[in-house]
Motif scaffolding. Structure first.
Motif, mmCIF file in Angstrom:
data_model
loop_
_atom_site.group_PDB
_atom_site.id
_atom_site.type_symbol
_atom_site.label_atom_id
_atom_site.label_comp_id
_atom_site.label_asym_id
_atom_site.label_seq_id
_atom_site.Cartn_x
_atom_site.Cartn_y
_atom_site.Cartn_z
ATOM 1 N N TRP A 103 -15.907 16.688 -30.610
ATOM 2 C CA TRP A 103 -15.393 16.107 -31.799
ATOM 3 C C TRP A 103 -15.054 17.171 -33.056
ATOM 4 O O TRP A 103 -16.235 17.488 -33.531
ATOM 5 N N ASN A 104 -13.640 17.263 -33.499
ATOM 6 C CA ASN A 104 -13.565 18.283 -34.574
ATOM 7 C C ASN A 104 -13.126 17.815 -35.838
ATOM 8 O O ASN A 104 -12.985 16.610 -35.872
ATOM 9 N N HIS A 105 -12.881 18.724 -36.553
ATOM 10 C CA HIS A 105 -12.506 18.080 -38.094
ATOM 11 C C HIS A 105 -11.102 17.360 -38.049
ATOM 12 O O HIS A 105 -10.954 16.248 -38.702
ATOM 13 N N LEU A 106 -10.060 17.876 -37.322
ATOM 14 C CA LEU A 106 -8.808 16.844 -37.118
ATOM 15 C C LEU A 106 -9.110 15.859 -36.395
ATOM 16 O O LEU A 106 -8.276 15.068 -36.663
ATOM 17 N N ASP A 107 -9.828 15.734 -35.386
ATOM 18 C CA ASP A 107 -10.240 14.617 -34.771
ATOM 19 C C ASP A 107 -10.247 13.242 -35.544
ATOM 20 O O ASP A 107 -10.058 12.361 -35.242
ATOM 21 N N PHE A 108 -10.970 13.564 -36.452
ATOM 22 C CA PHE A 108 -11.352 12.326 -37.498
ATOM 23 C C PHE A 108 -9.892 11.810 -38.052
ATOM 24 O O PHE A 108 -10.235 10.253 -38.311
ATOM 25 N N ILE A 109 -9.183 12.432 -38.276
ATOM 26 C CA ILE A 109 -7.537 11.937 -38.467
ATOM 27 C C ILE A 109 -6.716 11.518 -37.324
ATOM 28 O O ILE A 109 -5.986 10.538 -37.308
ATOM 29 N N LEU A 144 -22.830 9.506 -44.330
ATOM 30 C CA LEU A 144 -22.552 10.926 -43.870
ATOM 31 C C LEU A 144 -22.044 10.863 -42.626
ATOM 32 O O LEU A 144 -22.713 10.165 -41.583
ATOM 33 N N ILE A 145 -20.823 11.131 -42.308
ATOM 34 C CA ILE A 145 -20.245 11.277 -40.879
ATOM 35 C C ILE A 145 -19.697 12.390 -40.451
ATOM 36 O O ILE A 145 -19.187 13.212 -41.381
ATOM 37 N N SER A 146 -20.482 12.947 -39.443
ATOM 38 C CA SER A 146 -19.872 14.237 -39.006
ATOM 39 C C SER A 146 -19.661 14.722 -37.514
ATOM 40 O O SER A 146 -20.166 13.724 -36.850
ATOM 41 N N GLY A 147 -19.180 15.573 -37.293
ATOM 42 C CA GLY A 147 -18.775 15.934 -35.792
ATOM 43 C C GLY A 147 -19.546 17.116 -35.363
ATOM 44 O O GLY A 147 -19.648 18.070 -36.304
ATOM 45 N N LEU A 148 -20.151 17.537 -34.095
ATOM 46 C CA LEU A 148 -20.544 18.628 -33.559
ATOM 47 C C LEU A 148 -20.003 19.840 -33.340
ATOM 48 O O LEU A 148 -20.498 20.875 -33.151
ATOM 49 N N ASN A 149 -18.537 19.606 -33.274
ATOM 50 C CA ASN A 149 -17.777 20.828 -32.750
ATOM 51 C C ASN A 149 -16.514 20.942 -34.278
ATOM 52 O O ASN A 149 -15.559 21.246 -33.976
ATOM 53 N N ASP A 150 -17.083 20.795 -35.232
ATOM 54 C CA ASP A 150 -16.147 20.792 -36.407
ATOM 55 C C ASP A 150 -16.361 22.272 -37.054
ATOM 56 O O ASP A 150 -17.218 22.817 -37.594
ATOM 57 N N ALA A 151 -15.329 23.020 -37.071
ATOM 58 C CA ALA A 151 -15.127 24.408 -37.246
ATOM 59 C C ALA A 151 -15.069 24.441 -39.022
ATOM 60 O O ALA A 151 -15.338 25.558 -39.548
ATOM 61 N N ILE A 152 -14.696 23.483 -39.688
ATOM 62 C CA ILE A 152 -14.544 23.364 -41.124
ATOM 63 C C ILE A 152 -15.730 23.040 -41.668
ATOM 64 O O ILE A 152 -16.247 23.624 -42.499
#
Length: 196
Positions: free
Chosen positions: A160-166, A124-132
């Protein structure tokens, strides 16, 4: 303020989203918004804001390159995300009672059955600033996948947000290096060209 922005965007479609009964490719909608003289200035910021504001990772000069990745994303996916957010339940797409009866044999859209996940080596990989996929959403997922999560990696960058993963400028350092090293460690195979 967030509701006001969403309301303004939807007003472009006379209060209806999607603008017709048919699925509209999201790329066309975003391109319309980003090519509008008035809204063009705000497009890159809005694009980043919707996923969790992190302008340090968002390369605004590449906005139209990023938009090309949305070719296959339809308005139905956006509607589905909004349904999940509104009901706070991870469920299949809700077509409405009549259509749900035809598709699911139920008036309501069924929840995704976590109990059917039998694989117990989930990374499981996640970010702390992910609004999605917010930290709260991820926390709920952790509880539902109890005993099945093998590695729980949280990106150290607090923005780090949702789009930052890509699209994140530092994607390698924050995520991709971890992914490559994990694959190498557990597969016993070296990946080509991931080391700096």
């Amino acid at each position: 303020m967030e509701n006001e922005i969403v309301h303004e965007i939807f007003q472009q479609f006379e209060g209806k989203f999607p603008p017709t009964d048919q699925e509209i490719p999201i790329k066309q909608t975003i391109m319309f918004f980003c090519n509008n003289k008035i809204s063009k200035v705000f497009c890159a910021t809005a694009f980043d804001y919707l996923a969790g504001l992190n302008t340090q990772q968002f390369n605004q000069s590449r906005l139209f390159v990023y938009l090309n990745h949305f070719e296959q994303v339809s308005s139905r996916i956006i509607n589905h995300l909004l349904q999940i957010r509104e009901k706070n339940v991870f469920h299949r797409y809700d077509f409405g009672e009549t259509e749900n009866l035809i598709k699911y044999n139920s008036k309501t859209a069924p929840k995704y059955p976590y109990s059917r996940i039998i694989f117990n080596k989930i990374v499981l990989i996640s970010g702390l600033n992910d609004a999605i996929a917010s930290p709260d959403d991820v926390h709920q997922l952790r509880k539902k996948l109890s005993g099945k999560i093998f590695i729980d990696y949280i990106v150290k960058n607090p923005k780090w947000n949702h789009l930052d993963f890509i699209f994140g400028k530092n994607g390698y350092e924050n995520v991709n290096k971890f992914i490559a090293e994990t694959i190498e460690k557990y597969s016993g195979k070296k990946l080509i060209n991931h080391h700096n």
